[in-house]
Enzyme design. Sequence first.
Site, PDB file in Angstrom:
ATOM      1  N   CYS A 337       0.690  -1.225  -0.045  1.00 17.54           N
ATOM      2  CA  CYS A 337      -0.096  -0.029   0.154  1.00 17.54           C
ATOM      3  C   CYS A 337       0.887   1.168   0.117  1.00 17.54           C
ATOM      4  O   CYS A 337       0.667   2.212  -0.834  1.00 17.54           O
ATOM      5  CB  CYS A 337      -0.934  -0.115   1.296  1.00 17.54           C
ATOM      6  SG  CYS A 337      -1.514  -1.579   1.979  1.00 17.54           S
ATOM      7  N   ARG A 366       6.684 -10.751   5.845  1.00 17.22           N
ATOM      8  CA  ARG A 366       6.098 -10.674   7.313  1.00 17.22           C
ATOM      9  C   ARG A 366       6.587 -11.913   8.399  1.00 17.22           C
ATOM     10  O   ARG A 366       6.624 -13.067   7.864  1.00 17.22           O
ATOM     11  CB  ARG A 366       4.633 -11.015   7.169  1.00 17.22           C
ATOM     12  CG  ARG A 366       3.636  -9.962   6.232  1.00 17.22           C
ATOM     13  CD  ARG A 366       2.533 -10.151   6.085  1.00 17.22           C
ATOM     14  NE  ARG A 366       1.646  -9.265   5.407  1.00 17.22           N
ATOM     15  CZ  ARG A 366       0.456  -8.960   4.922  1.00 17.22           C
ATOM     16  NH1 ARG A 366      -0.402  -9.946   5.578  1.00 17.22           N
ATOM     17  NH2 ARG A 366       0.079  -8.221   4.067  1.00 17.22           N
ATOM     18  N   GLN A 384       1.783 -11.035  -3.254  1.00 16.35           N
ATOM     19  CA  GLN A 384       0.454 -10.564  -2.874  1.00 16.35           C
ATOM     20  C   GLN A 384      -0.019  -9.837  -4.509  1.00 16.35           C
ATOM     21  O   GLN A 384       0.625  -9.028  -5.151  1.00 16.35           O
ATOM     22  CB  GLN A 384       0.593  -9.619  -1.952  1.00 16.35           C
ATOM     23  CG  GLN A 384      -0.696  -9.349  -1.148  1.00 16.35           C
ATOM     24  CD  GLN A 384      -0.816  -8.405   0.205  1.00 16.35           C
ATOM     25  OE1 GLN A 384      -0.013  -7.627   0.210  1.00 16.35           O
ATOM     26  NE2 GLN A 384      -1.546  -8.685   1.118  1.00 16.35           N
ATOM     27  N   ASP A 386      -1.957  -7.425  -5.305  1.00 11.59           N
ATOM     28  CA  ASP A 386      -2.499  -6.435  -4.889  1.00 11.59           C
ATOM     29  C   ASP A 386      -2.811  -5.395  -5.925  1.00 11.59           C
ATOM     30  O   ASP A 386      -2.258  -5.243  -6.784  1.00 11.59           O
ATOM     31  CB  ASP A 386      -1.370  -5.607  -3.964  1.00 11.59           C
ATOM     32  CG  ASP A 386      -1.820  -5.246  -2.657  1.00 11.59           C
ATOM     33  OD1 ASP A 386      -2.855  -5.411  -2.452  1.00 11.59           O
ATOM     34  OD2 ASP A 386      -1.087  -5.152  -1.873  1.00 11.59           O
ATOM     35  N   HIS A 388      -4.667  -1.098  -5.766  1.00 10.23           N
ATOM     36  CA  HIS A 388      -5.208   0.018  -5.326  1.00 10.23           C
ATOM     37  C   HIS A 388      -5.997   0.924  -6.186  1.00 10.23           C
ATOM     38  O   HIS A 388      -5.203   1.297  -7.034  1.00 10.23           O
ATOM     39  CB  HIS A 388      -4.033   0.723  -4.492  1.00 10.23           C
ATOM     40  CG  HIS A 388      -3.432   0.006  -3.325  1.00 10.23           C
ATOM     41  ND1 HIS A 388      -2.477  -0.941  -3.419  1.00 10.23           N
ATOM     42  CD2 HIS A 388      -3.947  -0.126  -1.996  1.00 10.23           C
ATOM     43  CE1 HIS A 388      -2.173  -1.503  -2.257  1.00 10.23           C
ATOM     44  NE2 HIS A 388      -3.133  -1.059  -1.302  1.00 10.23           N
ATOM     45  N   LYS A 467     -13.802  -3.934   5.650  1.00  5.58           N
ATOM     46  CA  LYS A 467     -13.402  -4.611   4.526  1.00  5.58           C
ATOM     47  C   LYS A 467     -14.414  -5.890   4.185  1.00  5.58           C
ATOM     48  O   LYS A 467     -15.195  -6.183   5.179  1.00  5.58           O
ATOM     49  CB  LYS A 467     -12.006  -5.262   4.773  1.00  5.58           C
ATOM     50  CG  LYS A 467     -12.100  -6.255   6.106  1.00  5.58           C
ATOM     51  CD  LYS A 467     -10.684  -6.867   6.229  1.00  5.58           C
ATOM     52  CE  LYS A 467     -10.797  -7.966   7.503  1.00  5.58           C
ATOM     53  NZ  LYS A 467      -9.517  -8.767   7.593  1.00  5.58           N
ATOM     54  N   HIS A 513      -8.576  -0.821  -1.387  1.00  2.00           N
ATOM     55  CA  HIS A 513      -7.352  -2.050  -1.364  1.00  2.00           C
ATOM     56  C   HIS A 513      -8.028  -3.082  -1.952  1.00  2.00           C
ATOM     57  O   HIS A 513      -9.057  -3.699  -1.333  1.00  2.00           O
ATOM     58  CB  HIS A 513      -6.786  -2.129   0.083  1.00  2.00           C
ATOM     59  CG  HIS A 513      -6.318  -0.990   0.631  1.00  2.00           C
ATOM     60  ND1 HIS A 513      -4.773  -0.922   0.877  1.00  2.00           N
ATOM     61  CD2 HIS A 513      -6.780   0.091   1.051  1.00  2.00           C
ATOM     62  CE1 HIS A 513      -4.630   0.070   1.672  1.00  2.00           C
ATOM     63  NE2 HIS A 513      -6.104   0.766   1.669  1.00  2.00           N
TER      64      HIS A 513
END
Length: 639
Positions: A337, A366, A384, A386, A388, A467, A513
């Site tokens: 992000c 992580r 990921q 991902d 946005h 979410k 997201h």
Amino acid sequence: MSEKCINIQFPDGKIMEFPQGITVVDVAESISTNLRKNAVVGKFDEQLVDLSFKLEKDGKLAIYTQDSEEGLHVLRHTSAHVLAQAVKRRFGKVELGIGPVIEDGFYYDLKLEHSLTSDDLRSIEKEMENIINENLEIKRMEVTYEEAKKLFEEKGEPYKLELLSDIPEDEKITLYQQGDFIDLCRGPHLPATGFIKAFKLTRVSGAYWRGDSQNDVLQRVYGVAFQKKKDLQEYLHFVEEAAKRDHRKLGKQLELFMFSEEAPGMPFYLPKGQIVRNELETFSRGLQRDANYEEVRTPFMMNQRLWEESGHWDHYHENMYFSDVDETKFAMKPMNCPGHMLIFKNSLYSYRDLPIRMAEFGQVHRHESSGALNGMLRVRTFCQDDAHIFVREDQIESEIKQVFSLIDQVYRTFGFEYSVELSNRPEKSLGDDSIWGISEGALKNVLESLEINYHLNEGDGAFYGPKIDFHIKDALKRSHQCATIQLDFQMPEKFDLTYINEKNEKVRPVVIHRAIYGSIDRFFGILIEHFAGAFPVWLAPVQVQIIPVSPVHLDYCLKVQSELKQSGVRVKIDQSNEKLGYKIREAQMQKIPYMLVLGDREVNEEAVNVRKYGDQQSESTSINSFIRRITNQIKERSL
């Protein structure tokens, strides 16, 4: 003097009057003989109670039979006590720990000098069966602290004495007795041991007392219990099937990935596994391109100041990896992000430019404890998928609907059913109530307008916004949370993101997201187990295995291989010196979608003998016909 009565309300709303002090079992008998016979537990004012529980005041009462969820819980709790009693009978000197209910069953922590084996579990099971056949009445007893302390001192139960000392002074101390066995327990339990019909002990492991590595190591015996033997057999079949599908086992067998001590929790993709991963990315890229996403890439490591600015430092730094570079602290990114916020900030946007859809296959890190690592399903670094999406407030709902459509298309391609969960504001969060109200309202509006059935997960939203999570069900009906949609008003504020509105004013965008696979690595592991390693043709690392009947047929095999390769098919020839039967079995073991066994007949007819994975029969067809079939399956991404 007239007897005092109480009013009891039942689940159907009916209220009946009973004498004060009547037991739950007597209430059951007053309703019907059948209920009295099958009842195992009650719930009085939302608290589970034994059938012997006395009703002293007005309240709400439900009575449950063995085939209820509550009945199953009590069955498993009592099974744990029967287990402990059986171990004591079998081995004599045993110190008792705890024996709680867990998913599908129960366990009991015990200290004994003998190290339990699988053979011991079978003998303990037999003793449990004896206890069940004795149909021992299970009695609840309320005692004083001193009475309980004296009892467990006499029995030599140090762990029970420790538990006893932790019980608050105002809480009742209750014991449960069945035959010669007495345990410290809140209950409730079945009326008698004979109510247990189907159980099995599954394994034994070591466990620290109360989960503290400074304490003694006890032996933890696990078991499962069900209302019916049929349910137990179905469960055992499920466990057996799950073991066959274990992605760690199949990953090694099919040469898809590996792990090394040099990088614990960090997968190495082998050539075949990388092919599958590439196909997953290619599929997603194509859909995102059609949906007008632009792909970006951000650095793996950024300085600590950025993570403090984003809010991740306060909420996530325990799970991050750090390094000092030029006397500055940097962090490996745990998510993409902040990097996307910086990319958006790098340009000046008009309201006409929005939405900006920014996607990345971003590698993140992580920290997970070593005990939590689980093949590809729980790793320390993963990719990921991902995205946005930077939108105006009036675009929020329409854009989320488009994301829904994209997620649905992906999951249908793999044959996944899914359920939806809405998570609202957590206890630790950013932003004021009004913003959260707008965010949560927008997500609810989308779900309701799409007529999506959803479960509300209270307080489980991200720290920056509510979410929607998607839970897919695999072939064994296990649930996995993968896709997510999160609505965020906070990060644009933190990064001072703006666009120019129609009045030529700077205003904040809102960020959506979005991830679909979630973690590509975890999704890969789920797919392996979902398909039991037998990937659909479009995903399979090797789509066709050509097997020559003898070396004289190799030239024809090479010709067929060349034509398949020119059509974009991943194909290999087994040129080993093994016998034909061995080669066929090996292709089956590798779960290759198609085998082409080529001999004299195929050479003479310019045909191929096709055997599809899982089919016992083969068929003969022309090369061109087979190429049309397989390329169409690849193009359509058929299952």
